[in-house]
Design a protein around this motif. Structure first.
Motif, mmCIF file in Angstrom:
data_model
loop_
_atom_site.group_PDB
_atom_site.id
_atom_site.type_symbol
_atom_site.label_atom_id
_atom_site.label_comp_id
_atom_site.label_asym_id
_atom_site.label_seq_id
_atom_site.Cartn_x
_atom_site.Cartn_y
_atom_site.Cartn_z
ATOM 1 N N ALA A 1 -60.316 -8.439 29.074
ATOM 2 C CA ALA A 1 -59.012 -7.986 28.585
ATOM 3 C C ALA A 1 -58.816 -6.514 28.888
ATOM 4 C CB ALA A 1 -58.895 -8.243 27.094
ATOM 5 N N TYR A 2 -57.555 -6.155 29.120
ATOM 6 C CA TYR A 2 -57.153 -4.788 29.444
ATOM 7 C C TYR A 2 -55.964 -4.478 28.549
ATOM 8 C CZ TYR A 2 -55.230 -1.019 32.463
ATOM 9 O OH TYR A 2 -54.736 0.157 32.961
ATOM 10 N N ASP A 3 -56.056 -3.384 27.790
ATOM 11 C CA ASP A 3 -55.004 -3.043 26.824
ATOM 12 C C ASP A 3 -54.709 -1.562 26.959
ATOM 13 O OD1 ASP A 3 -53.448 -2.463 24.556
ATOM 14 O OD2 ASP A 3 -54.404 -4.035 23.380
ATOM 15 N N ASN A 4 -53.578 -1.239 27.552
ATOM 16 C CA ASN A 4 -53.236 0.149 27.859
ATOM 17 C C ASN A 4 -51.933 0.548 27.186
ATOM 18 O OD1 ASN A 4 -53.704 2.633 29.502
ATOM 19 N ND2 ASN A 4 -51.749 2.039 30.409
ATOM 20 N N GLN A 5 -51.992 1.559 26.324
ATOM 21 C CA GLN A 5 -50.814 2.114 25.656
ATOM 22 C C GLN A 5 -49.979 1.025 24.985
ATOM 23 O OE1 GLN A 5 -48.621 5.296 27.569
ATOM 24 N NE2 GLN A 5 -50.212 5.511 29.130
ATOM 25 N N ASN B 1 -60.912 -14.745 36.282
ATOM 26 C CA ASN B 1 -59.918 -13.802 36.799
ATOM 27 C C ASN B 1 -60.543 -12.408 36.892
ATOM 28 O OD1 ASN B 1 -57.369 -15.635 36.459
ATOM 29 N ND2 ASN B 1 -58.388 -15.705 34.473
ATOM 30 N N THR B 2 -59.922 -11.512 37.663
ATOM 31 C CA THR B 2 -60.371 -10.120 37.617
ATOM 32 C C THR B 2 -60.087 -9.528 36.245
ATOM 33 O OG1 THR B 2 -59.963 -9.896 39.990
ATOM 34 C CG2 THR B 2 -60.174 -7.862 38.712
ATOM 35 N N HIS B 3 -58.853 -9.645 35.776
ATOM 36 C CA HIS B 3 -58.508 -9.324 34.385
ATOM 37 C C HIS B 3 -58.047 -10.613 33.716
ATOM 38 C CE1 HIS B 3 -57.451 -5.290 36.323
ATOM 39 N NE2 HIS B 3 -58.503 -5.042 35.569
ATOM 40 N N GLY B 4 -58.677 -10.981 32.619
ATOM 41 C CA GLY B 4 -58.231 -12.184 31.927
ATOM 42 C C GLY B 4 -56.812 -12.029 31.418
ATOM 43 N N VAL B 5 -56.598 -11.009 30.567
ATOM 44 C CA VAL B 5 -55.261 -10.654 30.069
ATOM 45 C C VAL B 5 -55.075 -9.161 30.248
ATOM 46 C CG1 VAL B 5 -53.872 -10.346 27.977
ATOM 47 C CG2 VAL B 5 -54.957 -12.549 28.440
ATOM 48 N N ARG B 6 -53.911 -8.787 30.714
ATOM 49 C CA ARG B 6 -53.586 -7.372 30.886
ATOM 50 C C ARG B 6 -52.333 -7.046 30.091
ATOM 51 N NH1 ARG B 6 -50.208 -4.305 34.164
ATOM 52 N NH2 ARG B 6 -51.017 -2.256 34.787
ATOM 53 N N LEU B 7 -52.455 -6.079 29.172
ATOM 54 C CA LEU B 7 -51.316 -5.587 28.398
ATOM 55 C C LEU B 7 -51.066 -4.129 28.780
ATOM 56 C CD1 LEU B 7 -52.165 -6.896 24.791
ATOM 57 C CD2 LEU B 7 -51.001 -8.090 26.652
ATOM 58 N N ASP B 8 -49.809 -3.771 28.980
ATOM 59 C CA ASP B 8 -49.506 -2.403 29.394
ATOM 60 C C ASP B 8 -48.153 -1.981 28.844
ATOM 61 O OD1 ASP B 8 -50.189 -0.034 30.963
ATOM 62 O OD2 ASP B 8 -48.536 -0.614 32.287
ATOM 63 N N THR C 1 -64.689 -5.239 21.180
ATOM 64 C CA THR C 1 -63.879 -4.127 21.661
ATOM 65 C C THR C 1 -63.254 -4.498 22.998
ATOM 66 O OG1 THR C 1 -65.320 -2.531 20.557
ATOM 67 C CG2 THR C 1 -63.890 -1.691 22.318
ATOM 68 N N ILE C 2 -61.934 -4.355 23.090
ATOM 69 C CA ILE C 2 -61.242 -4.655 24.347
ATOM 70 C C ILE C 2 -61.767 -3.679 25.401
ATOM 71 C CG2 ILE C 2 -59.020 -4.852 25.493
ATOM 72 C CD1 ILE C 2 -59.641 -6.921 23.202
ATOM 73 N N PRO C 3 -62.350 -4.189 26.502
ATOM 74 C CA PRO C 3 -63.168 -3.315 27.355
ATOM 75 C C PRO C 3 -62.409 -2.306 28.192
ATOM 76 C CG PRO C 3 -63.132 -5.566 28.226
ATOM 77 C CD PRO C 3 -62.475 -5.620 26.892
ATOM 78 N N LYS C 4 -61.137 -2.557 28.537
ATOM 79 C CA LYS C 4 -60.433 -1.645 29.431
ATOM 80 C C LYS C 4 -59.080 -1.254 28.845
ATOM 81 C CE LYS C 4 -63.286 -1.332 32.949
ATOM 82 N NZ LYS C 4 -63.839 -0.040 33.426
ATOM 83 N N GLY C 5 -58.613 -0.061 29.249
ATOM 84 C CA GLY C 5 -57.325 0.440 28.790
ATOM 85 C C GLY C 5 -57.502 1.543 27.766
ATOM 86 N N SER C 6 -56.392 2.222 27.466
ATOM 87 C CA SER C 6 -56.436 3.416 26.621
ATOM 88 C C SER C 6 -56.166 3.143 25.143
ATOM 89 C CB SER C 6 -55.401 4.425 27.133
ATOM 90 O OG SER C 6 -54.081 3.899 26.995
ATOM 91 N N SER C 7 -55.901 1.903 24.781
ATOM 92 C CA SER C 7 -55.446 1.625 23.413
ATOM 93 C C SER C 7 -56.563 1.612 22.383
ATOM 94 C CB SER C 7 -54.725 0.276 23.367
ATOM 95 O OG SER C 7 -53.600 0.281 24.209
ATOM 96 N N MET C 8 -57.821 1.553 22.810
ATOM 97 C CA MET C 8 -58.955 1.436 21.894
ATOM 98 C C MET C 8 -58.764 0.258 20.944
ATOM 99 S SD MET C 8 -59.819 5.447 21.118
ATOM 100 C CE MET C 8 -58.144 5.800 20.574
ATOM 101 N N PRO D 1 -46.758 6.640 17.098
ATOM 102 C CA PRO D 1 -46.312 5.487 17.887
ATOM 103 C C PRO D 1 -46.884 5.555 19.294
ATOM 104 C CG PRO D 1 -44.590 7.133 17.757
ATOM 105 C CD PRO D 1 -45.690 7.605 16.850
ATOM 106 N N PRO D 2 -46.822 4.459 20.031
ATOM 107 C CA PRO D 2 -47.330 4.484 21.402
ATOM 108 C C PRO D 2 -46.519 5.437 22.253
ATOM 109 C CG PRO D 2 -46.093 2.474 20.993
ATOM 110 C CD PRO D 2 -46.255 3.160 19.676
ATOM 111 N N VAL D 3 -47.175 6.081 23.178
ATOM 112 C CA VAL D 3 -46.525 7.032 24.066
ATOM 113 C C VAL D 3 -46.248 6.344 25.395
ATOM 114 C CG1 VAL D 3 -46.753 9.227 25.277
ATOM 115 C CG2 VAL D 3 -47.678 8.968 22.962
ATOM 116 N N PHE D 4 -44.996 6.350 25.808
ATOM 117 C CA PHE D 4 -44.619 5.767 27.096
ATOM 118 C C PHE D 4 -44.315 6.908 28.054
ATOM 119 C CE2 PHE D 4 -43.502 2.691 23.830
ATOM 120 C CZ PHE D 4 -44.235 1.605 24.266
#
Length: 485
Positions: free
Chosen positions: A369-373, A343-350, A405-412, A467-470
């Motif tokens: 994997a992509y993990d954002n906020q 896939n382009t992104h295996g799993v995407r969390l947002d 380390t999850i390679p993409k997204g802002s969650s570190m 907490p996470p910022v939305f």
């Protein structure tokens, strides 16, 4: 098949109940009005006029053809215990003003009623409702069987409401606006049927429960192949869902299952929105990429809009844009033991929290994997296998010595227990749910989450900075989904 039909007819002709044969062109409604409950009417090959069934009868029509008209269904079932089998029906798609005109002409013996009204139309007038679609088949009785029915070009192929025990088998709904529309019903079974080329949905069910769709084909429908809104105890098993906008949609639908389905060439193979306590397992979600809205976009499975406690395991998601995704304030969902590849992104969390992603196999994705906020959990005592993991396993315990380390997204985010070999073990849904309860314990108020130490034997709490910022302003990275049914 022909020999089987002959055997059925001969059996009926020899049974104690009366069997009446009706040649093409003769008055079917008069025969129904004269029939005794339990009788069988056999409509011979050729064209017949529409009819209303108001008593428990069996009607066989192999080779029989019927045309419906505005607010004049080919077959209207107004009784329990009816069996309809073997009819081919030409539907009608007419604008709402035609339907309104029809209603006003006939309502309470309107002044403009046309002369020469047919027996069927006169009978149907007793049930006039402006809110009814131009359906080829109307069902308002329980314990009804529809088998070997073919409907083409209807506003709705079959419309049913407020009933229980409806069986539909080996039927075809082609080029309708909606193939099958079911409201406020229970104990419905649809099997071995085709819903193709519909302008809205192949199947649209609302406010219903105890529903099974098995071994059907929902193909090339403009919106959803199978759409369930505000339903419960739905079982979608071993279906083909292809070239729809959405293959399967659970919208506000709970305590349901989707198992063994194949979804390909959709924008969304399977989509859950505001849905809870569902199980999605053993499905094949491949090649869900389309280009009508965004070039190459497509999602194998998407969990959206405040959904929670959904268990997603043992699925194959391959060659999609996003293999699996969880977005928009979802929490306490689990992705476990899925094979996610190419896939382009295996799993995407947002923008969600407390989701558990573990024991999955990520192989040859552009981005694993992509993990954002989010505040989600990528491992329990075991994490996931990643084909791009470059760490070592010096002690040979099967767990990488350094985090992934999850390679993409802002969650570190990171997976602290990456598997060096693909996961091939058994999974137990109850154990997955228990893991969700144990590990998905992020508290937005306290800013605390759970993590596991190096041995996996103890749990410690790690304070986060907040907490996470939305954000109010969202970046739209995929086309939004809004039901139009």
């Amino acid at each position: 098949m022909y020999a089987l039909r002959i055997a059925i007819i001969l059996s009926l002709l020899s049974s104690p109940a009366m069997a009446v044969q009706i040649p093409a062109g003769q008055d079917v409604q008069s025969a129904i009005n004269s029939a005794t409950p339990g009788d069988t009417l056999i409509l011979e090959a050729g064209e017949h006029r529409p009819f209303v069934v108001d008593r428990p009868l069996t009607l066989l029509g192999y080779g029989a053809f019927i045309r419906s008209d505005v607010q004049s269904p080919a077959i209207a079932v107004r009784s329990d215990g009816v069996r309809i089998e073997g009819f081919s029906i030409a539907g009608v798609k007419r604008p709402s003003e035609e339907k309104f005109k029809y209603y006003m002409e006939r309502y309470q013996g309107g002044a403009s009623r046309a002369s020469g009204t047919s027996t069927h139309a006169a009978s149907a007038d007793r049930y006039l409702r402006l809110d009814l679609p131009n359906a080829a088949v109307l069902v308002f009785g329980s314990n009804v069987t529809l088998k070997n029915i073919i409907v083409r070009d209807a506003e709705v192929g079959v419309f049913a409401e407020d009933l229980h025990d409806l069986l539909m088998d080996n039927s075809t709904f082609q080029s309708c606006k909606t193939g099958v529309l079911i409201l406020r019903s229970s104990n419905v079974s649809i099997s071995s049927s085709e819903l193709t080329g519909c302008e809205k949905a192949g199947l649209n069910a609302s406010n219903s429960r105890s529903f099974v769709v098995r071994e059907c084909r929902a193909i090339n429908n403009t919106h959803a192949g199978l759409f369930f809104r505000n339903c419960e105890d739905i079982n979608v098993i071993d279906n083909i869902l292809s070239r729809n906008s959405e293959g399967l949609v659970f919208w506000g639908t709970n305590h349901s299952h989707a198992t063994g389905n194949q979804a390909d060439l959709n924008y969304y193979g399977i989509l859950l929105a505001d849905s809870h306590n569902n199980t999605i397992s053993g499905n094949i979600l491949v090649n869900n990429r389309r280009s009508e809205i965004v070039s190459g976009f497509g999602v194998g499975m998407s969990i959206q809009a405040n959904s929670s406690y959904n268990l997603v395991f043992r699925n194959t998601a391959s060659n999609n844009y996003n293999g699996l995704e969880i977005t928009e304030n979802c929490q306490r969902n689990a992705l476990c033991a899925n094979n996610i590849s190419r896939n382009t992104h295996g799993v995407r969390l947002d923008k969600n929290w407390n989701n558990l992603i573990y024991r999955n196999n990520f192989v040859d994705n552009v981005i694993s994997a992509y993990d954002n906020q989010t505040k989600s959990i990528w491992n329990t005592t075991a994490g996931n296998h990643y084909s791009d993991y470059r760490g070592s396993d010096d002690d040979g315990d099967g767990i990488g010595d350094t985090p992934y380390t999850i390679p993409k997204g802002s969650s570190m985010a990171a997976d602290y227990r990456p598997l060096v070999m693909p996961f091939t073990g058994d999974v137990d849904p109850e154990e997955i749910l228990e893991d969700v309860r144990r590990y998905a314990r992020y508290d937005p108020e306290e800013g605390k989450t759970i993590s596991v130490n190096e041995t996996g034997a103890a749990i410690r709490y790690t304070a986060r900075r907040g907490p996470p910022v939305f954000e109010e302003k969202r970046e739209v990275e995929r086309p939004p989904f809004t039901p139009v049914l």
